[in-house]
Write a protein that holds these residues in place. Structure first.
Motif, PDB file in Angstrom:
ATOM      1  N   VAL A 245       0.867  -1.175   0.000  1.00 38.59           N
ATOM      2  CA  VAL A 245       0.000   0.000   0.000  1.00 38.59           C
ATOM      3  C   VAL A 245       0.903   1.223   0.000  1.00 38.59           C
ATOM      4  N   LEU A 246       0.782   2.034  -1.034  1.00 40.42           N
ATOM      5  CA  LEU A 246       1.531   3.296  -1.076  1.00 40.42           C
ATOM      6  C   LEU A 246       0.548   4.440  -1.226  1.00 40.42           C
ATOM      7  N   THR A 247       0.687   5.463  -0.377  1.00 40.82           N
ATOM      8  CA  THR A 247      -0.100   6.667  -0.612  1.00 40.82           C
ATOM      9  C   THR A 247       0.669   7.551  -1.600  1.00 40.82           C
ATOM     10  N   TRP A 248      -0.070   8.445  -2.269  1.00 40.31           N
ATOM     11  CA  TRP A 248       0.570   9.303  -3.288  1.00 40.31           C
ATOM     12  C   TRP A 248       1.055  10.569  -2.593  1.00 40.31           C
ATOM     13  N   GLY A 249       2.206  10.407  -1.946  1.00 34.72           N
ATOM     14  CA  GLY A 249       2.720  11.441  -1.075  1.00 34.72           C
ATOM     15  C   GLY A 249       2.459  11.065   0.373  1.00 34.72           C
ATOM     16  N   LEU A 250       3.086  11.814   1.289  1.00 34.34           N
ATOM     17  CA  LEU A 250       2.949  11.510   2.717  1.00 34.34           C
ATOM     18  C   LEU A 250       2.231  12.618   3.459  1.00 34.34           C
ATOM     19  N   SER A 251       2.570  13.852   3.103  1.00 32.96           N
ATOM     20  CA  SER A 251       2.115  14.974   3.916  1.00 32.96           C
ATOM     21  C   SER A 251       1.304  15.958   3.074  1.00 32.96           C
ATOM     22  N   ASP A 252       0.336  16.602   3.736  1.00 31.48           N
ATOM     23  CA  ASP A 252      -0.497  17.602   3.056  1.00 31.48           C
ATOM     24  C   ASP A 252       0.320  18.800   2.557  1.00 31.48           C
ATOM     25  N   ARG A 253       1.562  18.892   3.005  1.00 27.11           N
ATOM     26  CA  ARG A 253       2.425  19.974   2.535  1.00 27.11           C
ATOM     27  C   ARG A 253       2.666  19.858   1.035  1.00 27.11           C
ATOM     28  N   SER A 254       2.679  18.617   0.552  1.00 24.02           N
ATOM     29  CA  SER A 254       3.028  18.432  -0.848  1.00 24.02           C
ATOM     30  C   SER A 254       2.167  17.321  -1.451  1.00 24.02           C
ATOM     31  N   THR A 255       1.092  17.736  -2.074  1.00 26.78           N
ATOM     32  CA  THR A 255       0.225  16.766  -2.738  1.00 26.78           C
ATOM     33  C   THR A 255      -0.311  17.370  -4.027  1.00 26.78           C
ATOM     34  N   TRP A 256      -0.352  16.555  -5.061  1.00 23.43           N
ATOM     35  CA  TRP A 256      -0.860  17.033  -6.357  1.00 23.43           C
ATOM     36  C   TRP A 256      -2.306  17.519  -6.233  1.00 23.43           C
ATOM     37  N   LEU A 257      -3.036  17.035  -5.179  1.00 22.79           N
ATOM     38  CA  LEU A 257      -4.450  17.399  -5.039  1.00 22.79           C
ATOM     39  C   LEU A 257      -4.639  18.877  -4.680  1.00 22.79           C
ATOM     40  N   SER A 258      -3.613  19.525  -4.120  1.00 23.33           N
ATOM     41  CA  SER A 258      -3.723  20.968  -3.842  1.00 23.33           C
ATOM     42  C   SER A 258      -3.979  21.734  -5.132  1.00 23.33           C
ATOM     43  N   GLY A 259      -3.354  21.269  -6.214  1.00 30.38           N
ATOM     44  CA  GLY A 259      -3.548  21.942  -7.495  1.00 30.38           C
ATOM     45  C   GLY A 259      -4.702  21.356  -8.289  1.00 30.38           C
ATOM     46  N   TYR A 260      -4.859  20.045  -8.211  1.00 37.04           N
ATOM     47  CA  TYR A 260      -5.824  19.370  -9.089  1.00 37.04           C
ATOM     48  C   TYR A 260      -7.246  19.427  -8.531  1.00 37.04           C
ATOM     49  N   LYS A 261      -7.370  19.285  -7.207  1.00 35.26           N
ATOM     50  CA  LYS A 261      -8.706  19.334  -6.589  1.00 35.26           C
ATOM     51  C   LYS A 261      -8.698  20.272  -5.382  1.00 35.26           C
ATOM     52  N   PRO A 262      -8.440  21.568  -5.623  1.00 33.01           N
ATOM     53  CA  PRO A 262      -8.456  22.515  -4.502  1.00 33.01           C
ATOM     54  C   PRO A 262      -9.879  22.684  -3.969  1.00 33.01           C
ATOM     55  N   ARG A 263      -9.996  23.146  -2.741  1.00 34.12           N
ATOM     56  CA  ARG A 263     -11.323  23.363  -2.165  1.00 34.12           C
ATOM     57  C   ARG A 263     -11.888  24.699  -2.612  1.00 34.12           C
ATOM     58  N   GLU A 264     -13.211  24.762  -2.743  1.00 32.54           N
ATOM     59  CA  GLU A 264     -13.845  26.026  -3.133  1.00 32.54           C
ATOM     60  C   GLU A 264     -13.633  27.098  -2.076  1.00 32.54           C
ATOM     61  N   ASP A 265     -13.590  26.672  -0.783  1.00 26.48           N
ATOM     62  CA  ASP A 265     -13.394  27.645   0.303  1.00 26.48           C
ATOM     63  C   ASP A 265     -11.924  28.032   0.469  1.00 26.48           C
ATOM     64  N   LYS A 266     -11.084  27.511  -0.414  1.00 30.11           N
ATOM     65  CA  LYS A 266      -9.648  27.851  -0.439  1.00 30.11           C
ATOM     66  C   LYS A 266      -8.869  27.352   0.779  1.00 30.11           C
ATOM     67  N   LEU A 267      -9.502  26.594   1.665  1.00 31.97           N
ATOM     68  CA  LEU A 267      -8.755  26.028   2.792  1.00 31.97           C
ATOM     69  C   LEU A 267      -7.749  25.026   2.257  1.00 31.97           C
ATOM     70  N   PRO A 268      -6.596  24.889   2.920  1.00 29.98           N
ATOM     71  CA  PRO A 268      -5.627  23.885   2.469  1.00 29.98           C
ATOM     72  C   PRO A 268      -6.230  22.488   2.524  1.00 29.98           C
ATOM     73  N   VAL A 269      -5.896  21.664   1.546  1.00 33.67           N
ATOM     74  CA  VAL A 269      -6.462  20.315   1.513  1.00 33.67           C
ATOM     75  C   VAL A 269      -5.815  19.465   2.622  1.00 33.67           C
ATOM     76  N   ARG A 270      -6.580  18.493   3.117  1.00 29.24           N
ATOM     77  CA  ARG A 270      -6.099  17.593   4.188  1.00 29.24           C
ATOM     78  C   ARG A 270      -6.384  16.164   3.735  1.00 29.24           C
ATOM     79  N   VAL A 271      -5.483  15.646   2.926  1.00 24.62           N
ATOM     80  CA  VAL A 271      -5.805  14.428   2.176  1.00 24.62           C
ATOM     81  C   VAL A 271      -4.877  13.249   2.449  1.00 24.62           C
ATOM     82  N   LEU A 272      -3.748  13.507   3.106  1.00 20.37           N
ATOM     83  CA  LEU A 272      -2.726  12.463   3.264  1.00 20.37           C
ATOM     84  C   LEU A 272      -2.558  12.077   4.751  1.00 20.37           C
ATOM     85  N   PRO A 273      -1.743  11.073   5.047  1.00 23.37           N
ATOM     86  CA  PRO A 273      -1.643  10.590   6.434  1.00 23.37           C
ATOM     87  C   PRO A 273      -1.004  11.577   7.414  1.00 23.37           C
ATOM     88  N   PHE A 274      -0.176  12.517   6.919  1.00 29.27           N
ATOM     89  CA  PHE A 274       0.467  13.491   7.802  1.00 29.27           C
ATOM     90  C   PHE A 274       0.042  14.899   7.391  1.00 29.27           C
TER      91      PHE A 274
END
Ligand code: G3I
Length: 301
Positions: A245-274
């Motif tokens: 099992v590999l996650t695509w990145g470890l920390s919310d500091r660096s995830t492709w989802l910040s650019g690809y699926k940003p939130r409408e409310d502009k809050l930082p995404v919280r998508v990974l284990p750290f």
């Protein structure tokens, strides 16, 4: 286990048609080896991240040579040092409406559907000990599109088994999404079982979940994200053929989802284990719990 998110793709490795730049993946492999980590190879053949020179340089008469040379050069450099190779990435795309379900990629247009098989045979000839993976997206949900992707993937793997094409594992990317509630654990498990019945291993290669549609409140959002990880991994890990099992990145500091699926409310995404300060999040504990709850694999091969 490390996986280079971009550094081993053509766009990074191939500044010009006759040059390779291995600086970044060499650095990463060295880091992995010095820190007791494994590293995956990602990805030898894909329709994205192709260099700018690709369209004007690669034509039907040289495409097979260029693809094979690339595979041979890259795989031989790291022979014996890579946990597993994503040989062909996202080859299936039923939305392209071909009867075989293959994606209409530049490689397919240049070489025909046989390019997938050629890529695997070339990688195996270069490093016969390597674990070779067909890495695929859109396999997870109980939707018509994902069902078509599962069926086309199974058809391809069955054909490869019959023709002795050296494919050792299916990579299931697992980019889950807050926009899709239709996950059916039984149906997904059934798919995994059908892959396992072909004597192939399964890797969860790029697990994450966007939080676009989830609550703004951090505690609530973290809880939903964690639940989704747990639900998905509990189903996936119930199949003993799933070995990684590999996650695509470890920390919310660096995830492709910040650019690809940003939130409408502009809050930082919280998508990974750290979180972005590398603190454990509920998602980490949910992943750990799913792994703890998985059937014992130690008695297997
Ligand atoms: O490194 C260059 C930098 O030099 C340049 O200045 C900058 C300007 O755009 O781009 C940088 O490259 C970016 C690269 O990521 C490294 O950050 C590319 O533009 C960008 O397109 C690239 O995106 C990656 C994408 O694949 C395409 O290669 C994402 O980080 C990566 O998460 C994503 O990963 C894919 C998997 O390989 C396959 N499955 C789906 C997954 C998500 O799309």
């Amino acid at each position: 286990m490390l996986v280079p998110e971009s550094e081993m793709k053509w766009a990074s490795l191939r500044p010009t048609p006759d040059k390779y730049d291995f600086t970044a993946p060499d650095w990463m492999l060295n880091f992995a080896q010095n820190n007791g980590l494994l590293m995956r190879g990602h990805t030898l053949v894909w329709h994205e991240a192709l260099p700018k020179w690709f369209p004007e340089t690669v034509i039907t008469t040289n495409a097979e040579r260029i693809m094979s040379e690339h595979i041979t050069t890259v795989v031989s450099r790291y022979a014996g040092k890579i946990h597993s190779w994503d040989v062909v990435n996202e080859a299936i795309n039923p939305w392209d409406k071909r009867s075989d379900g293959l994606r209409n990629t530049p490689w397919l247009k240049l070489l025909g559907p046989k390019y997938v098989e050629t890529a695997f045979r070339t990688a195996a000839a270069t490093d016969p000990g390597a674990m070779l993976v067909l890495n695929q997206n859109h396999l997870e949900y109980d939707t018509p599109g994902d069902e078509a992707t599962r069926n086309a993937t199974l058809n391809l793997l069955r054909r490869f088994k019959k023709d002795r094409v050296p494919v050792h594992a299916l990579g299931i990317e697992s980019h889950l999404t807050s926009s899709e509630p239709r996950f059916n654990a039984n149906r997904f498990r059934n798919f995994l079982k059908q892959v396992a019945d072909l004597d192939m291993k399964i890797l969860i290669t790029e697990l994450d979940i966007d939080d676009q549609k989830f609550a703004a409140d951090i505690a609530e959002r973290d809880k939903i994200v964690a639940e989704k990880y747990h639900e998905y991994l509990s189903a996936a890990l119930s199949e003993p053929a799933v070995i990684s099992v590999l996650t695509w990145g470890l920390s919310d500091r660096s995830t492709w989802l910040s650019g690809y699926k940003p939130r409408e409310d502009k809050l930082p995404v919280r998508v990974l284990p750290f979180d972005s300060n590398l603190n454990y999040k509920p998602a980490f504990h949910a992943i750990a719990k799913a792994i703890d709850g998985a059937p014992d694999r130690t008695r297997q091969r």
